[in-house]
Design an enzyme around this catalytic site. Structure first.
Site, PDB file in Angstrom:
ATOM      1  N   SER A 142       0.859  -1.182   0.000  1.00  0.00           N
ATOM      2  CA  SER A 142       0.000   0.000   0.000  1.00  0.00           C
ATOM      3  C   SER A 142       0.892   1.227   0.000  1.00  0.00           C
ATOM      4  O   SER A 142       1.983   1.213   0.583  1.00  0.00           O
ATOM      5  CB  SER A 142      -0.891   0.011   1.246  1.00  0.00           C
ATOM      6  OG  SER A 142      -1.525   1.266   1.403  1.00  0.00           O
ATOM      7  N   TYR A 156      -1.116  -0.486  10.401  1.00  0.00           N
ATOM      8  CA  TYR A 156      -1.340  -1.034   9.054  1.00  0.00           C
ATOM      9  C   TYR A 156      -0.222  -0.593   8.107  1.00  0.00           C
ATOM     10  O   TYR A 156       0.327  -1.402   7.354  1.00  0.00           O
ATOM     11  CB  TYR A 156      -2.696  -0.561   8.538  1.00  0.00           C
ATOM     12  CG  TYR A 156      -2.965  -0.875   7.084  1.00  0.00           C
ATOM     13  CD1 TYR A 156      -3.376  -2.142   6.693  1.00  0.00           C
ATOM     14  CD2 TYR A 156      -2.820   0.106   6.104  1.00  0.00           C
ATOM     15  CE1 TYR A 156      -3.642  -2.433   5.362  1.00  0.00           C
ATOM     16  CE2 TYR A 156      -3.079  -0.170   4.779  1.00  0.00           C
ATOM     17  CZ  TYR A 156      -3.486  -1.437   4.407  1.00  0.00           C
ATOM     18  OH  TYR A 156      -3.737  -1.721   3.093  1.00  0.00           O
TER      19      TYR A 156
END
Length: 247
Positions: A142, A156
């Site tokens: 990501s 995350y």
């Protein structure tokens, strides 16, 4: 028929990857956590274009489940590639000092240990060192890995930074063994990850900060994944490809 395993393949980016692979003539083995109906729907859409497909429920953070997924995929034919897409944010956004340790631990188990276990199993089956014929691994990271996601999901973001480091290091280890290892780093994408975190409108709300002024579609991320798996990317390894609209 060459086989590609796609974890987290019942929805979002994983489902889009599975469908595009099927359209390109691959057999597809879909790993998924628990949405049986969604997984069956992706299998049906793959079969509708003439591809072989199957779905296997399991937890990517569990060694036995990962081996079962790979063993099931072997019934379709020789393994050619693995897409490690399964990932979670764990909860609604918040500062790091507001996070529950058990939730963060689960995020790290799925996002980091899950990628480790699937990468390890892939190398054991693809590498010429282990008697394999080579292949490709694509890990889904990501753009949060580079931004840190302050005030939202620092844990995350950290897990995805670990995925990128693992991708680069493993690529160096197996480059001479016929295995390419790369990653894609999606930006803001229209998936149900946002709704699962309690923020269904997040893509629309965040779109103005993206240079292209919109969130991406799962199919756009899938195009990059499929390219990295293909012979067109035969000299690419250890790379992380941002697919983010410039953000």
């Amino acid at each position: 028929m060459s086989v590609v395993i796609v974890t987290g393949g019942s929805r979002g980016i994983g489902a889009a990857v599975a469908r595009q692979l099927a359209q390109r003539g691959y057999a597809v083995a879909i790993g998924y956590a628990g949405d049986h109906d969604a997984a069956r729907g992706v299998v049906a859409s793959c079969e509708a274009v003439g591809a072989q497909a199957l779905a296997v429920a399991g937890d990517v953070a569990d060694e036995a489940d990962v081996r079962r997924l790979f063993d099931s995929a072997a019934t379709l034919g020789p393994l050619a590639g693995v897409v490690c897409n399964a990932g979670i944010t764990g909860n609604t956004p918040g500062r790091l000092d507001e996070q529950d340790a058990a939730t963060v631990r689960r995020v790290l188990d799925v996002n980091v240990m899950g990628v480790f276990l699937c990468n390890r199993e892939a190398v054991r089956r693809l590498s010429t060192r282990h008697g394999g014929s080579g292949g490709a691994i694509v890990n889904v990271s990501s753009t949060a890995a580079g931004r840190g996601s302050p005030g939202e999901w620092v844990h995350y973001a950290a897990s995805k930074a670990a995925v990128e480091s693992m991708t680069y290091g493993l690529a160096q280890e197996v480059a001479a063994e016929g295995v390419r290892v790369n990653a894609v780093a999606p930006g803001l994408v229209h998936t149900d990850l946002h709704a699962a975190a309690g923020l269904p409108n997040r893509p629309a709300e965040r779109a103005p900060m993206i240079p292209m002024k919109r969130a991406g579609e799962p199919s756009e991320i899938a195009e990059g994944v499929v390219w990295l798996l293909s012979d067109a990317a035969s000299f690419v390894t250890g790379a992380t490809l941002p697919i983010s609209g410039g953000y």
